[in-house]
Scaffold this motif. Sequence first.
Motif, short mmCIF file in Angstrom:
data_model
loop_
_atom_site.label_atom_id
_atom_site.label_comp_id
_atom_site.label_asym_id
_atom_site.label_seq_id
_atom_site.Cartn_x
_atom_site.Cartn_y
_atom_site.Cartn_z
N ALA A 16 0.84 -1.20 0.00
CA ALA A 16 0.00 0.00 0.00
C ALA A 16 0.87 1.25 0.00
CB ALA A 16 -0.92 0.00 1.21
N ARG A 17 1.90 1.24 0.81
CA ARG A 17 2.81 2.39 0.88
C ARG A 17 3.49 2.62 -0.47
NH1 ARG A 17 8.30 2.88 2.47
NH2 ARG A 17 8.81 4.95 3.30
N HIS A 18 3.94 1.53 -1.09
CA HIS A 18 4.59 1.63 -2.40
C HIS A 18 3.64 2.22 -3.44
CE1 HIS A 18 7.13 0.66 -5.80
NE2 HIS A 18 6.18 -0.09 -6.32
N MET A 19 2.41 1.74 -3.46
CA MET A 19 1.43 2.24 -4.43
C MET A 19 1.19 3.74 -4.24
SD MET A 19 -1.36 -0.88 -4.43
CE MET A 19 -2.44 -0.14 -5.66
N LEU A 20 1.06 4.17 -3.00
CA LEU A 20 0.78 5.58 -2.72
C LEU A 20 1.99 6.46 -3.02
CD1 LEU A 20 -1.18 4.95 0.57
CD2 LEU A 20 -2.13 6.06 -1.47
N LEU A 21 3.17 6.01 -2.65
CA LEU A 21 4.38 6.79 -2.90
C LEU A 21 4.63 6.97 -4.39
CD1 LEU A 21 6.87 5.33 -0.24
CD2 LEU A 21 6.00 7.69 -0.32
N GLU A 22 4.33 5.93 -5.17
CA GLU A 22 4.60 5.97 -6.60
C GLU A 22 3.39 6.41 -7.43
OE1 GLU A 22 7.58 5.55 -7.82
OE2 GLU A 22 8.41 5.12 -5.83
N GLY A 23 2.24 6.56 -6.80
CA GLY A 23 1.04 6.94 -7.54
C GLY A 23 0.52 5.84 -8.44
N LEU A 24 0.56 4.61 -7.96
CA LEU A 24 0.16 3.45 -8.76
C LEU A 24 -1.22 2.94 -8.35
CD1 LEU A 24 3.50 1.42 -8.47
CD2 LEU A 24 2.81 2.90 -10.37
N ALA B 124 -4.09 -0.32 -9.09
CA ALA B 124 -3.89 -1.77 -9.15
C ALA B 124 -3.38 -2.21 -10.52
CB ALA B 124 -5.19 -2.48 -8.80
N ILE B 125 -3.87 -1.58 -11.58
CA ILE B 125 -3.43 -1.95 -12.93
C ILE B 125 -1.97 -1.56 -13.14
CG2 ILE B 125 -3.75 -1.52 -15.40
CD1 ILE B 125 -6.75 -1.21 -14.80
N ALA B 126 -1.62 -0.35 -12.75
CA ALA B 126 -0.23 0.11 -12.90
C ALA B 126 0.72 -0.76 -12.08
CB ALA B 126 -0.12 1.57 -12.49
N LEU B 127 0.25 -1.19 -10.91
CA LEU B 127 1.09 -2.06 -10.08
C LEU B 127 1.34 -3.38 -10.79
CD1 LEU B 127 2.43 -2.40 -7.24
CD2 LEU B 127 0.31 -3.53 -6.53
N THR B 128 0.31 -3.94 -11.41
CA THR B 128 0.46 -5.19 -12.15
C THR B 128 1.41 -5.03 -13.34
OG1 THR B 128 -1.78 -5.88 -11.53
CG2 THR B 128 -0.79 -6.97 -13.44
N LEU B 129 1.31 -3.88 -14.02
CA LEU B 129 2.12 -3.66 -15.22
C LEU B 129 3.60 -3.46 -14.91
CD1 LEU B 129 -0.26 -1.48 -17.42
CD2 LEU B 129 0.32 -3.91 -17.68
N LEU B 130 3.94 -3.29 -13.65
CA LEU B 130 5.36 -3.27 -13.29
C LEU B 130 6.02 -4.61 -13.60
CD1 LEU B 130 5.34 -1.38 -9.86
CD2 LEU B 130 6.03 -0.48 -12.09
N ARG B 131 5.18 -5.64 -13.71
CA ARG B 131 5.68 -6.98 -14.02
C ARG B 131 5.36 -7.35 -15.48
NH1 ARG B 131 4.43 -10.83 -8.89
NH2 ARG B 131 6.10 -11.99 -9.95
N ARG B 132 5.33 -6.33 -16.33
CA ARG B 132 4.96 -6.53 -17.73
C ARG B 132 5.87 -7.54 -18.42
NH1 ARG B 132 1.94 -3.36 -21.30
NH2 ARG B 132 1.70 -4.51 -23.24
N ALA B 133 7.17 -7.46 -18.14
CA ALA B 133 8.11 -8.38 -18.80
C ALA B 133 7.80 -9.82 -18.43
CB ALA B 133 9.54 -8.02 -18.42
N GLU B 134 7.48 -10.07 -17.16
CA GLU B 134 7.14 -11.42 -16.73
C GLU B 134 5.84 -11.89 -17.37
OE1 GLU B 134 7.59 -12.08 -12.38
OE2 GLU B 134 8.32 -10.02 -12.38
#
Length: 205
Positions: free
Chosen positions: A164-172, A174-184
């Motif tokens: 939760a802290r990471h999402m808020l700090l980075e402005g992410l 749920a979709i943007a959080l998932t796309l951090l693993r786009r390469a995988e």
Amino acid sequence: MTPFTTCTAVAAPLLRDNVDTDAIIPSREIKSVGKTGLEDGLFAGWRYTEIGGREPDPGFILNQAAYRDAQFLLSGTNFGCGSSREHAAWALAEYGFRAVVAPSFNPIFQGNCVRNGIVPVVQAADVVAQLADEAPEPMTIDLVACEVRAASGATWSFEIGEEARHMLLEGLDAIALTLLRRAEIDAFLADDRRRRPWIYPGANG
């Protein structure tokens, strides 16, 4: 979403326990499935003199001049209880609230806050009361240090989940959080296409 690191702003005291999502945004105020157009309906049952009307009730905290531009909300235990409607978080965010400080939150609402850029800060009731006593003097919420700082200089730490802290700090969201693993994700799909081509439309020509 707008990242949240440190913010200094006015906090509006709404010290009521069990503020449910229908109080935050009454169902009659939800006229679309989008995230916009909800600001005027925020706390409509308390904010206006008549149901369905738009005449401000001067006794309600957000209608008082000192709190009209508040970016923090102070409240009581079990904030956001009731239904799971995400519109409650959308309405708070559209109004301009960046954080809610309360002794406890409904878990679903708490998650909806995080996914919409609102920091749910858990603080003991006596701390919330002290912050309310100092309002409308600006206070600070520091998500980097996980601290709340009152205008008087008093400081309290708070806990929040690492994701939760990471999402808020980075402005992410749920979709943007998932796309951090786009390469995988892409690697999995490429491998799956090789192993099971029949499940992909058009894969066989």
